[in-house]
Structures are given as structure tokens and as C-alpha cells.
Design a protein around this motif. Structure first.
Motif, mmCIF file in Angstrom:
data_model
loop_
_atom_site.group_PDB
_atom_site.id
_atom_site.type_symbol
_atom_site.label_atom_id
_atom_site.label_comp_id
_atom_site.label_asym_id
_atom_site.label_seq_id
_atom_site.Cartn_x
_atom_site.Cartn_y
_atom_site.Cartn_z
ATOM 1 N N MET A 150 0.446 -0.905 0.587
ATOM 2 C CA MET A 150 -0.086 -0.269 0.046
ATOM 3 C C MET A 150 1.168 1.444 0.389
ATOM 4 S SD MET A 150 -3.208 0.638 2.494
ATOM 5 C CE MET A 150 -4.082 -1.611 1.973
ATOM 6 N N LEU B 5 -8.850 10.938 -6.608
ATOM 7 C CA LEU B 5 -10.030 9.366 -6.440
ATOM 8 C C LEU B 5 -10.395 9.384 -5.330
ATOM 9 C CD1 LEU B 5 -7.079 6.442 -6.625
ATOM 10 C CD2 LEU B 5 -9.173 7.020 -7.892
ATOM 11 N N LEU C 179 -24.628 -10.784 -4.018
ATOM 12 C CA LEU C 179 -23.554 -10.457 -5.556
ATOM 13 C C LEU C 179 -22.006 -9.506 -4.522
ATOM 14 C CD1 LEU C 179 -25.973 -7.208 -6.926
ATOM 15 C CD2 LEU C 179 -24.507 -9.255 -7.827
ATOM 16 N N TYR D 71 -20.129 -13.321 -4.695
ATOM 17 C CA TYR D 71 -19.957 -13.630 -5.679
ATOM 18 C C TYR D 71 -18.613 -13.366 -5.696
ATOM 19 C CZ TYR D 71 -19.692 -12.657 -10.634
ATOM 20 O OH TYR D 71 -19.050 -12.796 -11.564
ATOM 21 N N ALA D 72 -18.575 -11.254 -6.261
ATOM 22 C CA ALA D 72 -17.592 -11.156 -6.096
ATOM 23 C C ALA D 72 -16.173 -11.542 -6.124
ATOM 24 C CB ALA D 72 -18.088 -9.319 -6.207
ATOM 25 N N ARG E 71 -12.994 -14.213 -7.479
ATOM 26 C CA ARG E 71 -11.717 -14.377 -7.257
ATOM 27 C C ARG E 71 -10.798 -14.615 -6.749
ATOM 28 N NH1 ARG E 71 -9.729 -12.182 -2.578
ATOM 29 N NH2 ARG E 71 -11.306 -10.663 -1.172
ATOM 30 N N VAL F 236 -13.795 4.953 -4.627
ATOM 31 C CA VAL F 236 -13.423 5.470 -3.746
ATOM 32 C C VAL F 236 -13.146 4.221 -3.031
ATOM 33 C CG1 VAL F 236 -14.680 5.170 -1.078
ATOM 34 C CG2 VAL F 236 -15.094 7.121 -2.730
ATOM 35 N N LEU G 169 -10.811 2.514 -4.996
ATOM 36 C CA LEU G 169 -8.924 2.334 -5.776
ATOM 37 C C LEU G 169 -8.664 2.889 -4.399
ATOM 38 C CD1 LEU G 169 -10.012 3.233 -9.607
ATOM 39 C CD2 LEU G 169 -8.470 0.884 -8.402
ATOM 40 N N LEU H 171 -8.737 4.006 -1.029
ATOM 41 C CA LEU H 171 -8.560 2.854 0.329
ATOM 42 C C LEU H 171 -8.066 1.681 -0.438
ATOM 43 C CD1 LEU H 171 -12.670 2.730 1.386
ATOM 44 C CD2 LEU H 171 -10.180 3.710 2.288
ATOM 45 N N TRP H 172 -7.888 0.904 -1.456
ATOM 46 C CA TRP H 172 -7.343 0.158 -1.431
ATOM 47 C C TRP H 172 -5.972 0.413 -1.942
ATOM 48 C CZ3 TRP H 172 -5.371 -0.599 -7.037
ATOM 49 C CH2 TRP H 172 -4.079 -1.664 -6.783
ATOM 50 N N PHE I 271 -21.891 1.597 -1.288
ATOM 51 C CA PHE I 271 -22.524 0.198 -1.824
ATOM 52 C C PHE I 271 -21.014 -0.882 -2.884
ATOM 53 C CE2 PHE I 271 -26.372 0.844 0.425
ATOM 54 C CZ PHE I 271 -26.550 -0.671 1.309
ATOM 55 N N ILE J 272 -17.989 -0.864 -1.481
ATOM 56 C CA ILE J 272 -17.865 -1.994 -0.441
ATOM 57 C C ILE J 272 -17.523 -3.214 -1.250
ATOM 58 C CG2 ILE J 272 -18.999 -3.770 0.718
ATOM 59 C CD1 ILE J 272 -19.989 -1.755 2.204
ATOM 60 N N VAL J 273 -18.822 -3.629 -2.670
ATOM 61 C CA VAL J 273 -17.935 -4.720 -2.861
ATOM 62 C C VAL J 273 -16.433 -4.729 -3.793
ATOM 63 C CG1 VAL J 273 -19.611 -5.938 -5.593
ATOM 64 C CG2 VAL J 273 -20.970 -5.255 -3.656
ATOM 65 N N SER K 288 -13.705 -5.401 -2.060
ATOM 66 C CA SER K 288 -14.031 -6.312 -2.054
ATOM 67 C C SER K 288 -13.113 -7.993 -2.692
ATOM 68 C CB SER K 288 -15.033 -7.333 -0.976
ATOM 69 O OG SER K 288 -16.210 -7.250 -2.408
ATOM 70 N N ARG K 289 -13.163 -7.195 -4.250
ATOM 71 C CA ARG K 289 -12.810 -7.567 -5.476
ATOM 72 C C ARG K 289 -11.296 -7.346 -5.705
ATOM 73 N NH1 ARG K 289 -13.081 -10.540 -9.229
ATOM 74 N NH2 ARG K 289 -11.408 -10.439 -11.618
ATOM 75 N N VAL L 263 -9.232 -6.539 -3.239
ATOM 76 C CA VAL L 263 -8.184 -6.925 -1.937
ATOM 77 C C VAL L 263 -7.908 -8.365 -2.626
ATOM 78 C CG1 VAL L 263 -8.109 -8.620 -0.239
ATOM 79 C CG2 VAL L 263 -9.722 -6.598 -0.352
ATOM 80 N N GLY L 264 -8.432 -8.647 -4.064
ATOM 81 C CA GLY L 264 -6.717 -10.001 -4.344
ATOM 82 C C GLY L 264 -6.672 -9.911 -5.056
ATOM 83 N N PRO M 281 -15.746 -7.112 -12.989
ATOM 84 C CA PRO M 281 -17.083 -7.851 -11.974
ATOM 85 C C PRO M 281 -17.289 -7.669 -10.914
ATOM 86 C CG PRO M 281 -15.142 -9.825 -12.500
ATOM 87 C CD PRO M 281 -14.611 -8.147 -12.394
ATOM 88 N N GLY M 282 -16.234 -6.931 -9.875
ATOM 89 C CA GLY M 282 -16.559 -6.178 -8.799
ATOM 90 C C GLY M 282 -17.950 -4.632 -9.355
ATOM 91 N N ALA N 13 -20.611 -5.919 -10.183
ATOM 92 C CA ALA N 13 -21.555 -6.272 -9.802
ATOM 93 C C ALA N 13 -22.344 -5.294 -8.425
ATOM 94 C CB ALA N 13 -20.656 -7.340 -8.732
#
Lengths: 290, 360, 282
Positions: free
Chosen positions: A1, A14, A174, A177-178, A182, C94, C96, C98-99, C164, C167-168, C171-172, C174-175, C205-206, C209
Motif C-alpha cells: 500500500m 480518487l 453479489l 459472488y465478487a 476472484r 473511493v 481504489l 482505499l485499496w 455499496f 464495498i463490493v 472486496s474484489r 483485495v485479491g 466483475p466487481g 456486481a
């Protein structure tokens, strides 16, 4: 990070728009409500006013909201929501899992099929549920054909929980799924190759790796459930009251916005407490980094 | 922004000055106050509560384009207008809500000179305790609150008392009550021999105890769909408004409606012009139009509620004017009370009772 | 195991497991029985929609001729479309941020982002009503020509939708293996190119979704919209709410059916349009 100082322009580009939007169109309005929760209806000429308020008069609304009456209702809302969330997770996980492992051709279609029911208005959907489950509904007609029932399936806590699961399902599917999408499948293969059973692999590898999605889903379902009022209103029986109903009434029939605001903030504090507890527990069991 | 909202209290103004300034740019689009009003009217009404062609007829008669938006109950109407009028010209509140809105300066005084058809109003409705001199409203429809039931499922096939709903386990799990504090507590008081509008703590306590004791036999507190529950066989006895039950009676002969002998509530829906209405001239024209004999008859003929328009009643069919479900006999109406606006304190007390009943 | 006899069904080929297929069947059955009833009853002649009385298209004609219902549907689709667009962009940005970045009070910032999710809808509705009224935005915006008069509702929808999405999408993210990003830069790609060619495809995909979630939330929102709408800006849920409190009429069923068909067609088209790109990147 990266440290934000390393690349300030990217950081602000951002962060800027979203933060601005949230501050102006969410925090500011909420500030109005927060002030409201510490206010009282004005007394004009010895009568309680209908529309005017005395601002920042004290914490009388909060004192009123910690009455056992309201605490009992909050507690009931918590367990109903918790049960609904667990059921939602148990149903949504296999769905999300199945979609992720389906062939590429089927994936978008299946995803669409899951989300589709939610483009129908919540009320219409709930009324459709009523048509299916009422005493002379289709389920009872079908059961009647094989000599069972009729059962009372509506207007009780079961109906409320079922309704909540039905309504909030996509919020669970959802994010799951996300995350599952991955998931690095080679971990699963490795686990299976090393002799772990499917079940052990699922328990020890799949679940921990998809934990972020599970947590997101649980939060996204639990919290709206906690504040819901239409579902208990339409599907619940004489006992179905949840804190959302009480809050709604303060803003409508009872016309007691200060008290409604105080109850809303109580509900938010309860949610914060739950989220903090989760963060604390996650820190304590910091063995697995998820 | 103060030019828009002169009714701000000073405390409010200081609180909001900062935010107001921020949006000053956005608010520099005032509504033009032209001498001639634009030919538009926004009616805020209950669902299925106007004649099939009334709005079109009004447009044909005046050239004003009328649009209707719907609310589900009085509380919704009130909540929507409380913070300021988002653009409605005519609203249809029930008498006690109108009283509250008059007290809160949420409705405009009417200019009777612009509503000559007020002469058509039926005698008993020409004046009203909740709006002395009809300064703010015209009467629209009226009716009663009572018991809807399935004749074949009720002993003797007749209901004449609130006892069946409020103080008996005979139809346990087959009963529904309305879903709001005012009307459920009101009829409980009425059953106990008190006033529907009582604010006496001891009387209210007795009503609360009665409801809590009865609650285990009640299937559901239904907001406004008791008639559907009755029609679909979910319940056998329900507390409902006469008009709602009349609608399902037309489709199911086994359903009947009664006002219990202990008495009940008699309500009156009114039409009024909310403060800040963008088209007050058109609003007056609309009120006048509704009170016209022919237009009023068309409305009553569509919605089958009891009209307060004598001119309309005079030209209507006997099947309507002599229908006792629509116009209950005078001796029954005499036993009923109008609902009063009891003040904010009493509203709060009733709301707390209602919460306790539901949570018990 | 019997499944392993079939070609192409390895231990990870869960998609072909019988028990999963059955489970899918059961869950989809549960999800769809009410919907099918709804669609079926849009062809019913019975006005109250309680019993089946006969087949008719009348309800569709009636819904079509009900100009206020059509107007509400158009408003809803318009709002959902614009709000989803803005919310997806804001939410992804947002996420991006935070990540990618570490910054002081990050925990507090995340909690702040989560607020719209945590707060009961009704509080947010009332808060926004207070806000729009007191700042004069209500009167000013409602008087604007369509579709600008929908601005308040769109603003409100974006405010509760984009967290929302964040968040989705997060969580995508993170990987995401950041070595990919470094590799891209090592190979001479600029920050911008890396973003478009590496990160965005991974986020896809994130994003999908998240956008679906935002669209769903916006299209279905009643409570917040109710408090922020005026007579000229009624949306479908608000319209429906005022109509169904006295029972659902088949006309509403017909309108809902049309709305489902429109959204399904739009989504399928969007997915089709996006598909070639996707395979190109794979």
C-alpha cells in the motif's frame, strides 16, 4: 500500500468527489437530524407546537428511548435480523458458489436470474409472497391436494424472517459472488491434492479465503433488516413490531421527529457497537490475515 | 432563501444560515409570480377517490391541466407537507388531520367568493366544529368505521357489538384490527363506554389493558387491507371503513358491514388548499368544480362514498341515495362521534400506548 | 465418484454437481414462484387479483393508457440509470483510493463511508427532506424542466448507492496481485495505461456486481424517494405504494411485468455489448 503523500494528485482525484458527495448530501442532512434528536417541540402560547422546534434543548429524547419498552423492541429486531441474515447466508453462499463455478456461458445469465426478482418493486413482491402463502394461497392449495394443511404461514415471525431473506438476498449474493469469483482455485486444488476431503477444503480453505465477502454480505443484509419496517408491517402478525416501525411512526403518525431522530441514532449506535465488536474480534484472532 | 420561506423561526434560521448560503446559487430560480397563473393544477388525493373523468372534465371546463398524485394515509400527507409544500394545490385530508393542519398554518383560508357552488353543500356540513365557518375547507365525502364480517362464519350471521373484535376469544386467530393508534384505541374506548376522543389517563389505561388482553386472539393489525383479508378468507371479522367493505360486498355476497351499537367514529374527508400552493386560483376553481351538482354526482357514482354535496345527491339514483351501507340510518350516525385533533401531547400518549400494545 | 467418470468434470467442477443443481433449482423455484404468479395475474380479468377469472390483455392496455403510471416508470428508469452511472464511478474511485493508499484516520474514513449503509432508510429520507427544504433546493429543483427536476432524487440515490458500490468493488480489489501492476509499469506502461489495461479489467466483475446492486437499490427505493419527490417527480415505487395499499390491481402487475422485460432486455444488451471486449482481454 502506498502512502498518500507519495502521490497526492492521484489520492485527491480518487478521494475528492466521493468524499464531497457524502459530506454535502449525506453528513450535512444527517447533521440536521442529529440536532433534531437533541431538540424538543416548541411550546407556543402554552401549547405544544405542531411544526416548530426548540433546538438543542437536551437529551430528553435519549432518556425516553432507553425505556425498557424500546430496548425490548430493539433487542427483538436484533435477533429477527440476525436469524434472517444467517438464513440469507446459508442460501446465498451455494448460489454464489454455483454461479462462480458455472461455465462462462451461463455465468451472466445466472447472475441476472438472481438479481431479476429485485427489479420488481418490494411491495409488489411482498404482495406476491402473500398470494403464495396465505391460507388459500398456492402453497396451501398444493398441500391440500395431498391432504395436508391448510397451514397459517403468514402473519407471524416466520413470515417476517422469510420475507426479509427474500427481500435482501441480492445484497448477500453479489458481494459473495465478487469474492468467490476472484478466489484462486489453485489453493483448492492444492488442498484436495494434499488429501483433504471436499468438506475439509471448504471449511478450512474456501470459507477463510472468502471471509471478506461473507462479512460484507452479512453487514449489507443485517443492517437494512434492522431498520426495515415495510416487511414486518405487511407480513407480520399482531406481534411483529420492529424498531423500524416505531421510528417510522414517529416521523409519520406520531409526528415526533425529535424522538424519531433519537431512536434512529440509538439504532445507529447499536450498529456501530456491533461493527466495533467485529473489528475487535478480528484483531484478536489475527492469525489468519483475510 | 428567506424570501422563499418567511415562516422560519429565528432559531432555525441561525442554524441553517451556513448551509443556506452554500446553496444560494441553486436557489436563484424563484417561481415567477405572474399576474396570470399557468394553467396547471396538482391534486394530492387518496387512491380511487375521484370520478373516472373528473380531471378531464375539469380541464375541458376551465382549460387547466389537472394532475393527480396519491397518498396512502393522512399521516403520509402530513409528513410530506410538514417541511414545506413541494407543489400541491389541492389536498384531501380527513377532518382531524385538517384541524391539525389549520392549527399549524399548513392550509390557506378560502376565498368563498370564488366558490359559489358552496351553496350546494348539504345542510349538516355547511359548518363544522373542526373548521368553524368552513374558512379552510369544503366537505367531500363522509362515512363510518365499523365491522366487516363473513356472515356464514359468524354465529347468528349478524354482528352488533365491538365485543366480537375486542373482548372475545370465540374467533381467535380470525380477527383483524386496523393498524393505527387513533382508531384502535378509539373503538376500545367506545366499547368501554367512553368517548372516542378521551384523554383521561384511567380510561386510556383500561383501553390499553383490554387491547393487550385481546391481542393474542388478533391475527394482524392491518393498515388498510382488512377488506382483502376478509375477501381472501384470511380473517372472518375485521375492523374497517365502510367504503372498503362495500367494495368487496359487491363481489362477495357473504360479506357484510355493521356499525356496532356501542357507537363508532364518523369521519369526513375535506378538500383544502395547502399553504404555498403554486396555483391557488386554479385550486379555488377546482373546489368549485367538485361542488358542482353534475360533477359531484359523477364522483359519488364512481367511488360510492356518501357525498356531502346536496346538489349532487338530488340528481342521483335511488340505488345510491337509499343504500344504507353508504348512508347509514340517522340513529346509527347519532351514536357515532367525529374524531378530534387532541393536541400533540395526547398524540404522543396514544402512540406510546400503541407501542406497548404491539410489543406486549 | 460418479461425476469423475464424465469428461471435463474434475474435483473443482462444482457447476456440474447434481446436489448443487438441485439446490439451485429449489432456490430459484422459491425466488420465482411469486414472480410467475405476478406475471400470470397480469393477464387475469379479476379486478382484485385474488382468484383466476379468465385471460385478457386489458390490463396492459389500461396500464399503457394510464399516463401517470407510464410517467412514473420513465422517471424511475431515468433516475436509476443516471444514479447508477454516477454511483459506480464514485464508488469505484473511493474503492481504489482505499485499496491503494494508506493515510491517517483511515479506519474512521471507512466507517464514514459505511454510514449510508448503516443508517435506517427512513432517517436518511427525513434528513434529506429537511435538508432540501431548508436549503431551498426542494422548491428550486422541483420547478425545473424535466429531467432536471429529478436532480434531488438522483442526488439522494447516488448518496446511498455509491458506498455499496465501493464495498463490493473493494472486496474484489483485495485479491489483486500488485505485482501485476509493477510488471505492467516495468514493461513501460504509464500509470494511466496500467490503470485501464490491468486494474480496470480486474475490477470488472466487481464493477458489474456493484452497478447491478446500485441499479437495483435505486429502482426499488421507496422510502428515501418518497420524502424527496414532488408532484412532478413521482417514481414507480412511490406510485405503486400509493396504489397497492388498497390491494394490488392487475394493472400494476402488468406495469411491473413490462418493467421487468425492459430491464432484462437492457441488461442483456449491455452484457452482449461488453462481451467481445471481455474475451479480448482474457
Amino acid at each position: 500500500m502506498d502512502n498518500w503523500k507519495d502521490n497526492r494528485s492521484v489520492f485527491w482525484t480518487l478521494a475528492g468527489p466521493g468524499t464531497f458527495w457524502l459530506l454535502v448530501f449525506f453528513i450535512l442532512p444527517l447533521g440536521f437530524l442529529f440536532v433534531m434528536s437533541f431538540s424538543d417541540k416548541a411550546i407556543i402560547n402554552g401549547e405544544v407546537s405542531i411544526t416548530e422546534y426548540d433546538y438543542l434543548t437536551g437529551i430528553s429524547n435519549y432518556i425516553r428511548s432507553v425505556d425498557t419498552l424500546y430496548l425490548t423492541i430493539i433487542w427483538k429486531s436484533i435477533w429477527v435480523s440476525a436469524l434472517a441474515t444467517v438464513l440469507c447466508l446459508l442460501t446465498a453462499y451455494p448460489i454464489a458458489f454455483g454461479i462462480c463455478f458455472a461455465s462462462e456461458k451461463w455465468k451472466p445469465l445466472l447472475l441476472l436470474l438472481v438479481v431479476l426478482p429485485f427489479w420488481i418493486n418490494l411491495l409488489i413482491r411482498t404482495y406476491a409472497l402473500i398470494a403464495v402463502f396465505r391460507s388459500q394461497g398456492y402453497v396451501n392449495l398444493a398441500l391440500g391436494a395431498v391432504g395436508l394443511g391448510p397451514y397459517d404461514m403468514l402473519y407471524n415471525n416466520f413470515a417476517v424472517i422469510f420475507g426479509l431473506v427474500y427481500v435482501y438476498m441480492p445484497f448477500m449474493v453479489l458481494p459473495l459472488y465478487a469474492t468467490i469469483e476472484r478466489l484462486d482455485k489453485s489453493y483448492l486444488e492444492a488442498s484436495l491434492d494434499l488429501g483433504a476431503s471436499q468438506f475439509t477444503t471448504f471449511l478450512k480453505v474456501t470459507i477463510p479465503l472468502t471471509m471478506p465477502g461473507i462479512i460484507t454480505g452479512v453487514i449489507l443484509v443485517f443492517i437494512p433488516c434492522l431498520g426495515s419496517f415495510l416487511t414486518p408491517d405487511l407480513l407480520g402478525g399482531a406481534n411483529a413490531i420492529m424498531i423500524g416501525n416505531v421510528i417510522e411512526r414517529q416521523f409519520k403518525a406520531a409526528n415526533d421527529w425529535p424522538f424519531g431522530a433519537a431512536l434512529s441514532f440509538m439504532l445507529m449506535y447499536a450498529t456501530f457497537a456491533a461493527l466495533m465488536l467485529r473489528a475487535f474480534l478480528a484483531k484478536r484472532s489475527a492469525g489468519v490475515d483475510v | 432563501m428567506t424570501t422563499f420561506r418567511p415562516k422560519f423561526s429565528p432559531s432555525r434560521r441561525t442554524l441553517l444560515k451556513g448551509t443556506g448560503a452554500m446553496f444560494a446559487g441553486l436557489t436563484l430560480l424563484p417561481r415567477f409570480s405572474l399576474a396570470e397563473e399557468e394553467k396547471k393544477l396538482n391534486l394530492y388525493n387518496w387512491d380511487t377517490y375521484i370520478g373516472e373523468t373528473t380531471l378531464a372534465d375539469f380541464t375541458a371546463a376551465t382549460g387547466v391541466e389537472a394532475k393527480m398524485d396519491l397518498f396512502a394515509d393522512n399521516d403520509e400527507l402530513f409528513a410530506k407537507l410538514k417541511g414545506g409544500n413541494p407543489g400541491y394545490d389541492v389536498i384531501v385530508p380527513t377532518n382531524d388531520m385538517l384541524e391539525r393542519m389549520i392549527k399549524a398554518n399548513m392550509v390557506m383560508p378560502l376565498d368563498h367568493a370564488k366558490i359559489p357552488n358552496m351553496a350546494n353543500i348539504d345542510k349538516p356540513f355547511q359548518d363544522a366544529a373542526f373548521d368553524p365557518g368552513r374558512k379552510h375547507s369544503i366537505p367531500y365525502m363522509w362515512g363510518t368505521l365499523g365491522v366487516g364480517y363473513r356472515k356464514s362464519k359468524v354465529e347468528g350471521g349478524v354482528v352488533d357489538s365491538w365485543k366480537i373484535l375486542l373482548d372475545s376469544d370465540k374467533y381467535a386467530g380470525r380477527l383483524s384490527l386496523l393498524g393505527d393508534a387513533q382508531n384502535v384505541i378509539g373503538v376500545a374506548l367506545k366499547y368501554l363506554g367512553h368517548s372516542f376522543n378521551s384523554v383521561d389517563a384511567a380510561e386510556l389505561k383500561k383501553a390499553e389493558d383490554l387491547l393487550i388482553a385481546q391481542k393474542k386472539y388478533v391475527k394482524v393489525f392491518a393498515d388498510d387491507n382488512g377488506q382483502d383479508l376478509l375477501a381472501s378468507g384470511e380473517v372472518d371479522v375485521c375492523q374497517e371503513w365502510n367504503g372498503d367493505i362495500i367494495q368487496v360486498m359487491a363481489e362477495d355476497e357473504d360479506i357484510a358491514y355493521a356499525v356496532p351499537t356501542e357507537g363508532s367514529l364518523v369521519w369526513q374527508d375535506t378538500m383544502a388548499i395547502p399553504t404555498g400552493a403554486p396555483h391557488p386560483e386554479n385550486a379555488h376553481a377546482f373546489l368549485n368544480f367538485v361542488l358542482d351538482a353534475k360533477a359531484g354526482a359523477h364522483i359519488a357514482d364512481t367511488i360510492k362514498y356518501a357525498t356531502a354535496n346536496a346538489g349532487a345527491k338530488a340528481i342521483m339514483d335511488k340505488s345510491y341515495t337509499e343504500n344504507t351501507s353508504i348512508f347509514p340510518p340517522a340513529e346509527i350516525v347519532a351514536k357515532c362521534e367525529p374524531g378530534l385533533y387532541l393536541g400533540e401531547e395526547a398524540t404522543k400518549v396514544r402512540d406510546e400506548i400503541w407501542t406497548r400494545v404491539q410489543a406486549a | 465418484m460418479a461425476e469423475q467418470m464424465k469428461p471435463g468434470s474434475g474435483p473443482l467442477d462444482y457447476g456440474n454437481r447434481l446436489w448443487l443443481k438441485i439446490l439451485f433449482g429449489v432456490i430459484f423455484f422459491m425466488l420465482y414462484v411469486p414472480i410467475i404468479t405476478l406475471v400470470a395475474f397480469s393477464f387475469n380479468t379479476d379486478r382484485r387479483g385474488i382468484v383466476w377469472r379468465g385471460f385478457t390483455f386489458d390490463n396492459y392496455v389500461k396500464a399503457w393508457n394510464n399516463s401517470s403510471l407510464i410517467e412514473a416508470m420513465i422517471n424511475s428508469l431515468m433516475i436509476a440509470f443516471i444514479a447508477t452511472l454516477i454511483a459506480t464511478v464514485l464508488g469505484a474511485m473511493v474503492a481504489l483510493m482505499l485499496w491503494r493508499f494508506r493515510f491517517p484516520f483511515k479506519g474512521a474514513y471507512e466507517a464514514f463511508m459505511g454510514l449510508p449503509i448503516v443508517i435506517p432508510e427512513i432517517c436518511m429520507g427525513v434528513a434529506l427532506l429537511l435538508f432540501f427544504n431548508e436549503t431551498g433546493m426542494m422548491t428550486a429543483v422541483v420547478a425545473m424542466p424535466w429531467p432536471l427536476n429529478l436532480s434531488n432524487i438522483i442526488i439522494a440515490h447516488v448518496a446511498f448507492c455509491f458506498p455499496f458500490v465501493a464495498i463490493v468493488v473493494r472486496s474484489r480489489l483485495v485479491g489483486f496481485n500488485r505485482q501485476l501492476e509493477e510488471a505492467s509499469k516495468d514493461l513501460g506502461a504509464s500509470e494511466w495505461q496500467t490503470f485501464w489495461k490491468v486494474i480496470v479489467p480486474f475490477m470488472m466483475p466487481g464493477l458489474v456486481a456493484g452497478a447491478l446492486l446500485a441499479f437495483t437499490l435505486s429502482l426499488d427505493d421507496f422510502v428515501i424517494t418518497f420524502f424527496t419527490s414532488g408532484p412532478e417527480t413521482v417514481t414507480f415505487p412511490v406510485k405503486v405504494y400509493s396504489l397497492v395499499r388498497r390491494g394490488v390491481s392487475p394493472e400494476i402487475n402488468a406495469a411491473s411485468t413490462v418493467l421487468i422485460v425492459i430491464t432484462v432486455v437492457a441488461t442483456v444488451l449491455a452484457m452482449k455489448l461488453q462481451a467481445p471486449q471481455k474475451s479480448g482481454k482474457g
